[in-house]
Write a protein that holds these residues in place. Structure first.
Motif, short mmCIF file in Angstrom:
data_model
loop_
_atom_site.label_atom_id
_atom_site.label_comp_id
_atom_site.label_asym_id
_atom_site.label_seq_id
_atom_site.Cartn_x
_atom_site.Cartn_y
_atom_site.Cartn_z
N THR A 90 18.73 -68.30 -76.34
CA THR A 90 17.40 -67.71 -76.26
C THR A 90 17.58 -66.20 -76.16
O THR A 90 18.66 -65.68 -76.40
CB THR A 90 16.63 -68.26 -75.05
N LEU A 101 18.06 -64.19 -73.83
CA LEU A 101 18.63 -63.73 -72.56
C LEU A 101 19.47 -62.48 -72.77
O LEU A 101 20.27 -62.40 -73.71
CB LEU A 101 19.50 -64.83 -71.94
N LYS A 130 18.24 -62.52 -68.04
CA LYS A 130 16.78 -62.40 -68.07
C LYS A 130 16.29 -62.44 -69.51
O LYS A 130 16.89 -61.81 -70.39
CB LYS A 130 16.32 -61.08 -67.43
N VAL A 131 15.20 -63.15 -69.76
CA VAL A 131 14.60 -63.19 -71.09
C VAL A 131 13.99 -61.82 -71.37
O VAL A 131 13.23 -61.29 -70.55
CB VAL A 131 13.52 -64.29 -71.21
N TRP A 137 14.07 -74.24 -72.09
CA TRP A 137 14.66 -74.23 -70.75
C TRP A 137 14.16 -73.03 -69.95
O TRP A 137 13.75 -73.17 -68.81
CB TRP A 137 16.19 -74.20 -70.88
N ASP A 138 14.22 -71.85 -70.56
CA ASP A 138 13.69 -70.65 -69.91
C ASP A 138 12.19 -70.61 -70.22
O ASP A 138 11.79 -70.50 -71.38
CB ASP A 138 14.37 -69.39 -70.45
N GLU A 139 11.36 -70.71 -69.20
CA GLU A 139 9.93 -70.87 -69.39
C GLU A 139 9.28 -69.75 -70.20
O GLU A 139 8.29 -69.99 -70.89
CB GLU A 139 9.22 -70.99 -68.04
#
Length: 132
Positions: free
Chosen positions: A35, A37, A42-43, A117-119
């Motif tokens: 993603t 990250l 952190k996104v 997975w990461d909202e």
């Protein structure tokens, strides 16, 4: 190692992907979903193109860590939380792909998902590469 990209004339034109990729004589690298990250976990990025660029950069970094290059990608799956947004952004996403990965397209699919997975993640990419 060689990858042969196959786009039969009887299928719709392959724009930004290949219909089939034949791999021979290499070693397989399975790339985990990436993603947007950053190095701190952190996104980053509030838009799909921003997150796509970071996710693709992360995928390519994992591939480079295994000794591969973008042209070694045989398959990439894109998971998007909003497929309509993905379609709307497709021209910009294509420009990002070409800038980071070039014009040798793997076999690809875009899959709509409820969430990742990461909202706060809007997109995730995983892949398969074939290295010499």
């Amino acid at each position: 190692m060689s990858l042969e990209r196959i786009n039969p004339e009887e299928l719709s034109p392959a724009t930004g992907f290949s219909h089939a990729v034949v791999a021979s004589g290499g070693r397989l690298v399975f790339l985990a979903g990436q993603t947007a990250l950053d190095g701190a976990g952190k996104v980053v990025g509030g838009t799909l193109p921003e997150q796509f660029e970071q996710a693709l950069a992360n995928l390519l970094a994992a591939l480079a860590g295994a000794g591969g290059a973008p042209a070694d990608l045989a398959r990439v799956t894109v998971y998007a939380v909003d497929v309509a947004d993905y379609r709307d952004c497709a021209p910009e996403l294509g420009r990002i792909w070409r800038r980071l990965a070039g014009r040798e397209y793997p076999a690809m699919a875009v899959v709509g998902v409820v969430r990742l997975w990461d909202e706060t993640a809007l997109v995730e990419l995983d892949g398969l590469a074939v290295l010499p």
